[in-house]
Design a protein around this motif. Structure first.
Motif, PDB file in Angstrom:
ATOM      1  N   LEU A 260      23.062  42.670  -7.049  1.00 48.54           N
ATOM      2  CA  LEU A 260      23.891  41.556  -7.370  1.00 48.54           C
ATOM      3  C   LEU A 260      24.762  41.865  -8.629  1.00 48.54           C
ATOM      4  O   LEU A 260      24.331  42.545  -9.368  1.00 48.54           O
ATOM      5  CB  LEU A 260      23.221  40.327  -7.372  1.00 48.54           C
ATOM      6  N   PRO A 261      25.929  41.226  -8.690  1.00 47.27           N
ATOM      7  CA  PRO A 261      26.835  41.569  -9.931  1.00 47.27           C
ATOM      8  C   PRO A 261      25.814  41.050 -11.477  1.00 47.27           C
ATOM      9  O   PRO A 261      24.874  40.277 -11.279  1.00 47.27           O
ATOM     10  CB  PRO A 261      27.915  40.375  -9.641  1.00 47.27           C
ATOM     11  N   ALA A 262      26.103  41.863 -12.386  1.00 48.57           N
ATOM     12  CA  ALA A 262      25.453  41.543 -13.602  1.00 48.57           C
ATOM     13  C   ALA A 262      26.007  40.258 -14.202  1.00 48.57           C
ATOM     14  O   ALA A 262      26.843  39.472 -14.023  1.00 48.57           O
ATOM     15  CB  ALA A 262      25.975  42.510 -14.470  1.00 48.57           C
ATOM     16  N   ARG A 263      24.783  39.780 -14.718  1.00 52.49           N
ATOM     17  CA  ARG A 263      25.011  38.253 -15.649  1.00 52.49           C
ATOM     18  C   ARG A 263      24.359  38.601 -17.054  1.00 52.49           C
ATOM     19  O   ARG A 263      23.924  39.706 -17.235  1.00 52.49           O
ATOM     20  CB  ARG A 263      23.808  37.449 -15.139  1.00 52.49           C
ATOM     21  N   CYS A 264      24.999  38.118 -18.072  1.00 51.55           N
ATOM     22  CA  CYS A 264      24.854  38.430 -19.350  1.00 51.55           C
ATOM     23  C   CYS A 264      23.417  38.346 -20.044  1.00 51.55           C
ATOM     24  O   CYS A 264      22.965  39.024 -20.601  1.00 51.55           O
ATOM     25  CB  CYS A 264      25.761  37.385 -20.164  1.00 51.55           C
ATOM     26  N   ASN A 265      22.719  37.374 -19.354  1.00 60.18           N
ATOM     27  CA  ASN A 265      21.256  37.278 -19.760  1.00 60.18           C
ATOM     28  C   ASN A 265      20.732  36.320 -18.923  1.00 60.18           C
ATOM     29  O   ASN A 265      21.239  35.689 -17.881  1.00 60.18           O
ATOM     30  CB  ASN A 265      21.215  36.521 -21.208  1.00 60.18           C
ATOM     31  N   CYS A 266      19.417  36.022 -18.991  1.00 57.05           N
ATOM     32  CA  CYS A 266      18.589  35.332 -18.187  1.00 57.05           C
ATOM     33  C   CYS A 266      19.079  33.667 -18.185  1.00 57.05           C
ATOM     34  O   CYS A 266      18.666  33.166 -16.896  1.00 57.05           O
ATOM     35  CB  CYS A 266      17.207  35.160 -18.315  1.00 57.05           C
ATOM     36  N   CYS A 267      19.459  33.255 -19.033  1.00 55.98           N
ATOM     37  CA  CYS A 267      19.883  31.827 -18.969  1.00 55.98           C
ATOM     38  C   CYS A 267      21.030  31.805 -18.011  1.00 55.98           C
ATOM     39  O   CYS A 267      21.300  30.810 -17.285  1.00 55.98           O
ATOM     40  CB  CYS A 267      20.723  31.303 -20.297  1.00 55.98           C
TER      41      CYS A 267
END
Length: 80
Positions: free
Chosen positions: A54-61
């Motif tokens: 899946l596309p990258a997210r900055c952090n777990c939040c």
């Protein structure tokens, strides 16, 4: 007479402000502050999507719980 009306009006306004302030803070207790940093994430995997990248997210939040962030240095971070 006018002075007593003024004091009553001020007292009612003060009580209203206090009550509104207490009501507004009830919703704040359950919220979580999201950190403003971005990890070097290559892609994300989640149990619901299997092995699909899946596309990258900055952090777990910013990623759903249970998903794993795959970082560019080869390490992983599981979001809880």
């Amino acid at each position: 007479m006018a002075a007593s009306r003024f004091y009553v009006t001020c007292a009612l306004l003060l009580i209203g402000v206090v009550l509104l302030g207490q009501q507004g803070q009830e919703g704040i207790e359950g919220t979580v502050a999201c950190p403003q940093y971005c990890l070097e994430v290559d892609y994300v995997t989640c149990p619901s999507s299997g092995s699909e990248k899946l596309p990258a997210r900055c952090n777990c939040c910013l990623a759903p719980k249970g998903c794993t962030l795959h970082l560019s240095d080869g390490t992983q971070q599981t979001c809880s």
